[in-house]
Motif scaffolding. Structure first.
Motif, PDB file in Angstrom:
ATOM      1  N   ASN A  81      -7.048   8.451   0.218  1.00 27.74           N
ATOM      2  CA  ASN A  81      -5.817   9.082   0.696  1.00 27.74           C
ATOM      3  C   ASN A  81      -5.158   9.906  -0.402  1.00 27.74           C
ATOM      4  O   ASN A  81      -4.672  11.017  -0.158  1.00 27.74           O
ATOM      5  N   LEU A  82      -5.123   9.365  -1.612  1.00 29.92           N
ATOM      6  CA  LEU A  82      -4.540  10.098  -2.734  1.00 29.92           C
ATOM      7  C   LEU A  82      -5.365  11.338  -3.061  1.00 29.92           C
ATOM      8  O   LEU A  82      -4.812  12.412  -3.331  1.00 29.92           O
ATOM      9  N   TYR A 130       1.126   4.081  -2.954  1.00 33.79           N
ATOM     10  CA  TYR A 130       0.814   5.465  -2.592  1.00 33.79           C
ATOM     11  C   TYR A 130       1.952   6.402  -2.996  1.00 33.79           C
ATOM     12  O   TYR A 130       1.721   7.431  -3.650  1.00 33.79           O
ATOM     13  N   GLN A 187       0.838  -1.207   0.000  1.00 36.76           N
ATOM     14  CA  GLN A 187       0.000   0.000   0.000  1.00 36.76           C
ATOM     15  C   GLN A 187       0.866   1.247   0.000  1.00 36.76           C
ATOM     16  O   GLN A 187       0.627   2.192  -0.759  1.00 36.76           O
ATOM     17  N   LYS A 188       1.852   1.276   0.873  1.00 39.96           N
ATOM     18  CA  LYS A 188       2.758   2.416   0.966  1.00 39.96           C
ATOM     19  C   LYS A 188       3.518   2.614  -0.341  1.00 39.96           C
ATOM     20  O   LYS A 188       3.696   3.749  -0.806  1.00 39.96           O
ATOM     21  N   LEU A 193      -6.701   3.672  -0.257  1.00 44.43           N
ATOM     22  CA  LEU A 193      -5.617   4.282  -1.028  1.00 44.43           C
ATOM     23  C   LEU A 193      -6.139   5.413  -1.907  1.00 44.43           C
ATOM     24  O   LEU A 193      -5.541   6.487  -1.973  1.00 44.43           O
TER      25      LEU A 193
END
Length: 473
Positions: A283-284, A248, A244-245, A280
């Motif tokens: 967050n973006l 991102y 995920q990180k 995700l």
């Protein structure tokens, strides 16, 4: 779930007898299933180094050791845990992320990222300190015992094969934020790591803190719609881990590249239920909007847009909300590069034509790529619902090439256990062998299953459930 648990003395004896890897493997097979030969070899290697670290009278023989602890609501495992009491008699746990790496490279333009060889491939991944810190955060967020019983978590990373040098990329200033939260130790740092453990573990707690973490009540995962308003206000609500990180940070880097006058950028992210695609995407949306980019979150399904709108309407103007969330059928008249970023959730549900009568536009994938400098497509081709759902990776790549765009493909493994209908789908995918998921053994929380003979009765029950918190579907 803890795979291996023992006192320090028992652990030291198992290493001395050369039986530690076998004991971990036997417990692993019983509780989870088979594993690879490389993982068994890594246990043999790493546990011998941990033997050196713990081989001191400073650390009592009756403190507790846990190996391969599965993080709540997640498929990730913590390599090594040491638990006991601190100098104030409070429960204290040291979390150690073990790495076999012997070298790595900086990734300068992406937060907390490094490049190293994993499985004979050079890959981009999270810095070990970020990984250790993020796992500790997940435990504290999901396990009520950590807060209710005041259990302190002290994460760190140990790269026992890594020879640290002057001006080493591992400890570059770029990573100071995470190294401060989770110190990193390398080859030759046995005494330093021993000192770190001794600082927080003074005596045995008779395995009580491990018991509280293992058997503590697990909180349900955060509701994305409930957290959205806090996120837009600048609060960090979701900790991203591992792939995920990586996705991102890759997306943020591509967004920046697209704004600098280069080629169009297209990111295709494939992942099934429980991989965190929607988290995700949101967050973006929040981060890129904060950077003053014209960014929109796109879904064919109107339900999530309506939920987000309802949650935000008390604090934000309707025009602002409408500019954040759009349906997939509104871009057929858009100008070239009209938007900085378009983030498409459930891209597998995109249609060929738009409009009520499916007579407008040419192809929604083509229109989205044309209208944006950078487009992100979150996709799971196994989850198409209707005959009109034509979204697929090959067509996205075809239209990206048509507009001379740079394409990056990434995949999210099933990190997070999900519940409700998605949890069932994730479990079913694992059971019948479509793909491995974090729901391989069912659900984390209890559910009541009912079968209705009459759909009207089912409908009435849904309305009754909605009187509680309006989240039944």
């Amino acid at each position: 779930m803890i795979i291996y648990e023992a006192t320090k003395e028992e652990f030291m004896n198992h290493v001395t007898e050369d039986s530690i890897a076998m004991k971990i493997h036997q417990a692993f097979v019983e509780k989870i299933g088979g594993t690879s030969k490389s993982e068994i070899n890594s246990w043999n290697n790493s546990m011998n180094y941990m033997y050196k670290v713990l081989n001191t009278t400073q650390i009592p023989d009756d403190i507790s050791v846990a190996i391969e602890y599965k993080v709540p609501a997640n498929s990730r495992r913590i390599d090594f845990i040491i638990s006991g009491l601190d100098e104030n008699g409070q429960y204290s746990i040291v979390i150690i992320e073990l790495k076999q790496w012997d070298k790595l490279d900086l990734v300068e333009d992406e937060d907390g990222m490094v490049r190293t060889f994993i499985g004979k491939r050079l890959v981009k991944t999270a810095h070990p300190s970020y990984q250790a810190w993020s796992y500790a955060k997940l435990i504290s967020e999901y396990n009520e015992s950590v807060q209710n019983d005041q259990i302190s978590l002290r994460p760190c990373a140990y790269l026992h094969n890594y020879m640290h040098t002057e001006n080493d990329p591992l400890t570059n200033n770029l990573y100071n934020n995470y190294i401060t939260k989770a110190p990193v130790f390398t080859k030759g740092d046995v005494l330093k790591l021993r000192g770190f453990i001794h600082l927080y573990i003074k005596k045995s707690d008779q395995k009580k803190s491990l018991y509280l973490i293992e058997h503590g009540k697990i909180r349900p995962s955060k509701s994305l719609q409930d957290a959205l308003m806090k996120m837009l206000d600048g609060n960090e609500e979701f900790i991203m881990i591992d792939e995920q990180k990586v996705v991102y940070e890759t997306a943020l880097s591509m967004a920046k590249k697209a704004q600098n006058g280069g080629k169009k950028q297209v990111l295709i992210v494939e992942g099934g239920p429980g991989t965190g695609k929607s988290v995700l995407g949101i967050n973006l949306l929040v981060q890129l909007t904060a950077k003053e980019l014209v960014c929109q979150y796109v879904t064919k399904n109107s339900a999530p847009r309506e939920v987000y709108t309802k949650k935000l309407q008390k604090n934000y103007k309707k025009s602002y909300i409408n500019n954040l969330f759009k349906g997939s059928g509104v871009f057929y008249e858009a100008l070239k590069n009209e938007f900085d970023v378009l983030i498409v959730d459930e891209a597998h549900r995109l249609n060929e034509k738009s409009g009520l009568f499916k007579n407008k536009g040419e192809n929604q994938m083509k229109e989205i790529i044309y209208a944006s400098k950078f487009s992100v497509f979150f996709i799971d081709e196994y989850q198409k619902i209707s005959m009109h759902d034509i979204g697929n990776k090959e067509q996205i790549k075809h239209y990206a090439m048509l507009f001379d765009a740079e394409v990056v493909e990434m995949e999210l493994e099933s990190q997070f256990r999900c519940n409700g209908s998605d949890g069932y789908l994730a479990w079913l995918d694992d059971v019948i062998g479509i793909r491995e998921t974090a729901n391989y053994d069912g659900f984390d929380f209890e559910y009541d299953f009912k079968i209705f003979d009459d759909p009207n009765e089912l409908r009435n029950q849904i309305f009754e459930k909605n009187k509680i918190n309006n989240k039944a579907i």
